[in-house]
Design a protein around this motif. Structure first.
Motif, short mmCIF file in Angstrom:
data_model
loop_
_atom_site.label_atom_id
_atom_site.label_comp_id
_atom_site.label_asym_id
_atom_site.label_seq_id
_atom_site.Cartn_x
_atom_site.Cartn_y
_atom_site.Cartn_z
N ASP A 290 -17.72 9.78 20.30
CA ASP A 290 -18.80 11.39 20.55
C ASP A 290 -18.54 11.66 21.98
O ASP A 290 -17.60 10.62 22.88
CB ASP A 290 -20.17 11.33 19.90
N THR A 299 -23.56 14.49 22.06
CA THR A 299 -22.35 16.22 21.17
C THR A 299 -21.46 15.46 21.09
O THR A 299 -20.50 14.14 20.66
CB THR A 299 -22.36 17.16 22.11
N LEU A 334 -26.35 12.19 13.60
CA LEU A 334 -26.85 14.35 14.64
C LEU A 334 -27.04 13.57 16.33
O LEU A 334 -28.54 13.06 16.41
CB LEU A 334 -26.90 15.33 15.03
N SER A 336 -28.59 14.98 19.80
CA SER A 336 -28.94 15.44 20.55
C SER A 336 -30.03 15.31 20.48
O SER A 336 -30.90 15.19 19.44
CB SER A 336 -28.62 16.67 20.02
N TYR A 367 -28.64 24.57 21.21
CA TYR A 367 -28.72 23.63 21.89
C TYR A 367 -29.81 24.64 23.17
O TYR A 367 -29.23 25.53 23.26
CB TYR A 367 -27.33 23.32 22.83
N TYR A 374 -24.34 24.37 18.66
CA TYR A 374 -25.16 24.34 18.09
C TYR A 374 -25.16 23.09 17.12
O TYR A 374 -24.06 22.97 17.35
CB TYR A 374 -25.02 25.30 16.05
N ASP A 375 -26.44 22.38 16.45
CA ASP A 375 -25.89 20.86 15.58
C ASP A 375 -26.10 21.68 14.11
O ASP A 375 -26.36 22.58 13.62
CB ASP A 375 -26.43 19.97 15.61
N SER A 397 -21.89 17.67 15.48
CA SER A 397 -22.66 18.04 16.44
C SER A 397 -21.77 18.71 18.06
O SER A 397 -20.49 18.49 17.71
CB SER A 397 -23.06 17.18 16.93
N SER A 404 -18.77 27.52 12.76
CA SER A 404 -19.33 26.49 11.71
C SER A 404 -19.26 27.20 10.58
O SER A 404 -18.60 26.34 9.25
CB SER A 404 -21.10 27.00 12.31
#
Length: 419
Positions: A290, A299, A334, A336, A367, A374-375, A397, A404
């Protein structure tokens, strides 16, 4: 007395003589360190109010302006919280100077910093990868023990990595991050970045450091540079995934996605213990690496998990309650930290596709400091059978809103009922 050719051949086979003169001509580790010691530095990150060190890293001088290459993660606190932290560079002659972040490459964990001190002696970056098995020397300041050199072996690029790294057989310890990995003549072939222990280390290929130095410094703040790089990275990954349908496999009567590409690793598991009210069979797939942001936040990871549940010993009403509870507790991994993201907002719907009836929930959380990212967590549960069913979770993430939606649709369209 001279040895015959036959005797020399036997000596080579038995390892009595060196196989080539290259080993005889190789510089000693002491010589490599001595010729390089003016070119590497220690970086210190300090908390402003206490004026005490919070973290340490390494770096190396790369041009006459005295600019320094290090890891992004070494100076990440300065990018995200410049109000709380400051950085300084400690040179081999014991001079200490405050540093300024010039440019960053968050995707490959690199940064350029400078102090205003020019340099007469600096490292040359080698853009060409050496042959596998080449002797390489990693230099840094592990655990604040002073400048240290470690001898190891170059083992080529990691296979199946989403973000390119070199496999280095040698001890890279905390505090060596950002230091150079060099050949015997001093050319830099990699940048120390991480370790998995047991003499397994990882380097960033030097070509990315060269590319970062050649880039024009970012005109905005380093945080804006991080945001733009992450948006470009998720666009690249999404485009690659969306070029064709996801590969699928048969899993307990259901056609399901089997992989996310050559950068993902997959495995399986079975759980028939616990409450013993149902049996669960699982398949998981995820990217292995990541992108570090700062603190506890990372992320750029993708993963999915399929869970086939069956409970032939209970009635359909009780199974539905168990099935619903399992759906509610499922979540993707995820990276974050909660302080850096908002709350999840979810949209739930019922979908029919490829003979499947499914309940689908798409959840996104923004975020806070990196707008537009975004996640994402997608959950789906099949509704075709009374005492068995399939549930899947897809988590990404660091993705934008449009991608998305596109990746969610691609994932759902890969499912089919084969019974």
């Amino acid at each position: 007395m001279r040895r015959t050719l036959l005797e020399l051949g036997l000596a080579l086979l038995l390892g009595v003589l060196p196989l080539s003169s290259q080993a005889d001509n190789a510089p000693s580790t002491e010589a490599v360190f001595e010729q390089s010691k003016q070119r590497f530095v220690q970086l210190r990150i300090l908390e402003k109010s206490a004026n005490e060190k919070t973290s340490l890293g390494s770096g190396f001088i790369v041009n006459s302006r005295g600019q320094i290459i290090t890891n992004y993660h070494v100076i990440s606190d300065l990018v995200f919280r410049p109000d709380l932290y400051r950085g300084e560079v400690f040179y081999s002659d014991s001079e200490v100077r405050p540093l300024k972040v010039v440019n960053v490459d968050v995707i490959h964990d690199l940064a350029v910093v400078e102090t205003g001190r020019p340099a007469n002696d600096f490292f040359q970056i080698e853009p060409t990868a050496p042959p596998k098995g080449t002797r390489v020397y990693a230099i840094g300041t592990p655990h604040d023990l002073g400048f240290t050199i470690v001898e190891g072996t170059y083992n080529g690029l990691l296979v199946g990595s989403l973000y390119e790294k070199i496999h280095y057989t040698g001890a890279i310890n905390s505090g060596m991050s950002g230091g150079p990995a060099i050949l015997g003549d001093g050319r830099v072939v990699g940048i120390n970045v991480a370790t998995a222990g047991n003499q397994i280390g990882f380097l960033v290929p030097a070509t990315y450091a060269l590319r970062l130095l050649q880039q024009k410094p970012y005109s905005g703040t380093p945080l804006n540079a991080v945001r733009d790089q992450l948006l470009a990275n998720q666009a690249r990954i999404s485009s690659s995934l969306l070029k064709q349908a996801l590969p699928t496999t048969l899993f307990h009567g259901y056609r399901v996605p089997s992989t996310l590409g050559n950068f993902s690793k997959c495995w399986a598991d079975t759980d028939q213990s616990g409450s013993q009210l149902y049996r669960r069979y699982s398949q998981q797939c995820s990217s292995e690496d990541d992108i570090f942001l700062y603190g506890d936040s990372n992320t750029g990871k993708l993963s999915f998990q399929h869970d086939y549940l069956e409970a032939p010993g209970v009635n359909r009403f009780r199974f539905y309650n168990l099935y619903q509870q399992f759906f509610a507790q499922q979540g993707g991994e995820l990276g974050s930290a909660l302080v850096d993201v908002g709350s999840f907002a979810c949209q739930t719907d019922f979908v029919a596709h490829n003979k499947l009836k499914m309940r689908v929930a798409l959840c996104l959380r923004p975020y806070k400091r990196l707008s537009g990212l975004y996640d994402m967590v997608l959950k789906l549960a099949t509704l075709n059978e009374n005492q068995r069913g399939l549930q899947s979770t897809y988590a990404i993430s660091g993705i934008n809103f449009d991608n998305s939606r596109l990746l969610t649709r691609q994932f759902i369209e890969a499912f089919a009922w084969q019974n």
